[in-house]
Design a protein around this motif. Structure first.
Motif, PDB file in Angstrom:
ATOM      1  N   PRO A 180       0.797  -1.235   0.000  1.00  0.00           N
ATOM      2  CA  PRO A 180       0.000   0.000   0.000  1.00  0.00           C
ATOM      3  C   PRO A 180       0.830   1.286   0.000  1.00  0.00           C
ATOM      4  N   PHE A 181       1.955   1.291   0.693  1.00  0.00           N
ATOM      5  CA  PHE A 181       2.785   2.509   0.746  1.00  0.00           C
ATOM      6  C   PHE A 181       3.707   2.633  -0.458  1.00  0.00           C
ATOM      7  N   ASP A 182       3.645   1.682  -1.406  1.00  0.00           N
ATOM      8  CA  ASP A 182       4.449   1.731  -2.633  1.00  0.00           C
ATOM      9  C   ASP A 182       3.554   1.812  -3.861  1.00  0.00           C
ATOM     10  N   ASN A 183       2.525   2.626  -3.797  1.00  0.00           N
ATOM     11  CA  ASN A 183       1.602   2.783  -4.917  1.00  0.00           C
ATOM     12  C   ASN A 183       2.370   3.275  -6.147  1.00  0.00           C
ATOM     13  N   PRO A 184       2.323   2.554  -7.273  1.00  0.00           N
ATOM     14  CA  PRO A 184       3.105   2.956  -8.443  1.00  0.00           C
ATOM     15  C   PRO A 184       2.680   4.300  -9.032  1.00  0.00           C
ATOM     16  N   MET A 185       1.455   4.746  -8.744  1.00  0.00           N
ATOM     17  CA  MET A 185       1.021   6.062  -9.227  1.00  0.00           C
ATOM     18  C   MET A 185       1.745   7.182  -8.485  1.00  0.00           C
ATOM     19  N   GLN A 186       2.288   6.872  -7.313  1.00  0.00           N
ATOM     20  CA  GLN A 186       2.998   7.875  -6.524  1.00  0.00           C
ATOM     21  C   GLN A 186       4.506   7.821  -6.742  1.00  0.00           C
ATOM     22  N   LEU A 187       4.969   6.780  -7.430  1.00  0.00           N
ATOM     23  CA  LEU A 187       6.401   6.629  -7.688  1.00  0.00           C
ATOM     24  C   LEU A 187       6.734   7.234  -9.052  1.00  0.00           C
ATOM     25  N   SER A 188       7.875   7.847  -9.151  1.00  0.00           N
ATOM     26  CA  SER A 188       8.294   8.351 -10.463  1.00  0.00           C
ATOM     27  C   SER A 188       9.546   7.635 -10.947  1.00  0.00           C
ATOM     28  N   LYS A 189      10.379   7.177 -10.006  1.00  0.00           N
ATOM     29  CA  LYS A 189      11.623   6.522 -10.388  1.00  0.00           C
ATOM     30  C   LYS A 189      12.018   5.538  -9.298  1.00  0.00           C
ATOM     31  N   VAL A 190      12.442   4.352  -9.730  1.00  0.00           N
ATOM     32  CA  VAL A 190      12.962   3.331  -8.821  1.00  0.00           C
ATOM     33  C   VAL A 190      14.250   2.828  -9.453  1.00  0.00           C
ATOM     34  N   GLY A 191      15.392   3.235  -8.897  1.00  0.00           N
ATOM     35  CA  GLY A 191      16.661   2.857  -9.510  1.00  0.00           C
ATOM     36  C   GLY A 191      16.743   3.434 -10.914  1.00  0.00           C
ATOM     37  N   ASN A 192      16.968   2.567 -11.895  1.00  0.00           N
ATOM     38  CA  ASN A 192      17.027   3.000 -13.293  1.00  0.00           C
ATOM     39  C   ASN A 192      15.704   2.796 -14.026  1.00  0.00           C
ATOM     40  N   SER A 226      -2.059   6.701 -19.531  1.00  0.00           N
ATOM     41  CA  SER A 226      -3.424   7.227 -19.575  1.00  0.00           C
ATOM     42  C   SER A 226      -3.409   8.603 -18.914  1.00  0.00           C
ATOM     43  N   PRO A 227      -4.405   9.425 -19.190  1.00  0.00           N
ATOM     44  CA  PRO A 227      -4.458  10.731 -18.523  1.00  0.00           C
ATOM     45  C   PRO A 227      -4.521  10.552 -17.001  1.00  0.00           C
ATOM     46  N   LYS A 228      -3.799  11.387 -16.269  1.00  0.00           N
ATOM     47  CA  LYS A 228      -3.754  11.270 -14.799  1.00  0.00           C
ATOM     48  C   LYS A 228      -5.126  11.402 -14.157  1.00  0.00           C
ATOM     49  N   ASP A 229      -6.036  12.128 -14.791  1.00  0.00           N
ATOM     50  CA  ASP A 229      -7.361  12.316 -14.206  1.00  0.00           C
ATOM     51  C   ASP A 229      -8.309  11.161 -14.525  1.00  0.00           C
ATOM     52  N   GLU A 230      -7.870  10.197 -15.327  1.00  0.00           N
ATOM     53  CA  GLU A 230      -8.660   8.994 -15.620  1.00  0.00           C
ATOM     54  C   GLU A 230      -8.450   8.004 -14.484  1.00  0.00           C
ATOM     55  N   LEU A 231      -9.365   7.971 -13.531  1.00  0.00           N
ATOM     56  CA  LEU A 231      -9.171   7.183 -12.320  1.00  0.00           C
ATOM     57  C   LEU A 231      -9.632   5.732 -12.435  1.00  0.00           C
ATOM     58  N   LYS A 232     -10.398   5.389 -13.450  1.00  0.00           N
ATOM     59  CA  LYS A 232     -10.895   4.019 -13.563  1.00  0.00           C
ATOM     60  C   LYS A 232     -10.048   3.143 -14.474  1.00  0.00           C
ATOM     61  N   GLN A 233      -9.412   3.706 -15.444  1.00  0.00           N
ATOM     62  CA  GLN A 233      -8.640   2.943 -16.426  1.00  0.00           C
ATOM     63  C   GLN A 233      -7.202   3.467 -16.487  1.00  0.00           C
ATOM     64  N   ILE A 234      -6.468   3.298 -15.407  1.00  0.00           N
ATOM     65  CA  ILE A 234      -5.121   3.837 -15.332  1.00  0.00           C
ATOM     66  C   ILE A 234      -4.135   2.847 -15.944  1.00  0.00           C
ATOM     67  N   GLN A 235      -3.315   3.355 -16.822  1.00  0.00           N
ATOM     68  CA  GLN A 235      -2.280   2.543 -17.444  1.00  0.00           C
ATOM     69  C   GLN A 235      -0.943   3.233 -17.206  1.00  0.00           C
ATOM     70  N   LEU A 236       0.033   2.448 -16.692  1.00  0.00           N
ATOM     71  CA  LEU A 236       1.361   2.972 -16.402  1.00  0.00           C
ATOM     72  C   LEU A 236       2.404   2.216 -17.206  1.00  0.00           C
ATOM     73  N   ALA A 237       3.514   2.877 -17.455  1.00  0.00           N
ATOM     74  CA  ALA A 237       4.663   2.232 -18.090  1.00  0.00           C
ATOM     75  C   ALA A 237       5.828   2.292 -17.109  1.00  0.00           C
TER      76      ALA A 237
END
Length: 116
Positions: A11-23, A30-41
């Motif tokens: 819970p404290f490592d939510n990927p939406m709150q992380l910007s960088k982990v190591g390299n 997806s748009p940040k304001d799209e709360l139901k269909q979030i896609q991250l890379a």
């Protein structure tokens, strides 16, 4: 039908709150304001080999109903033997090894993620 694979974040490592982990850099596809269909890379910024011919480039994950569980949609790699980008299925043994290696790297930076 192939099995679905997920990354389970603490819970404290939510990927939406992380910007960088190591390299690895985590960005919104997806748009940040799209709360139901979030896609991250999750993108590796420095080329690294996981085998003689494969370099992981990017992992695409998608939010699910379970807040800490993210569906692995694609694992993009560069295949130097074919000189092209390929997409690995998360169920593939090479992909599983790659994911375990990446998660070990995340653990070095106190980001707890498990593969389920």
């Amino acid at each position: 039908m192939s099995a679905l694979h997920y990354l389970q974040f603490e819970p404290f490592d939510n990927p939406m709150q992380l910007s960088k982990v190591g390299n690895w850099v985590i960005t919104f596809l997806s748009p940040k304001d799209e709360l139901k269909q979030i896609q991250l890379a999750i993108t590796h910024v420095i080329p690294r080999q996981v085998s003689a011919q494969l370099q992981p480039r990017r992992i695409i994950i998608h939010s699910t109903e379970h807040e800490q569980r993210w569906l692995i949609q694609a694992i993009e790699c560069f295949d130097s033997t074919r000189n092209q980008e390929i997409i690995l299925n998360a169920a593939d043994e090479t992909a599983q090894q790659m994911l375990r290696s990446i998660l070990q790297e995340f653990h070095k930076y106190d980001v707890d993620v498990s593969l389920i």
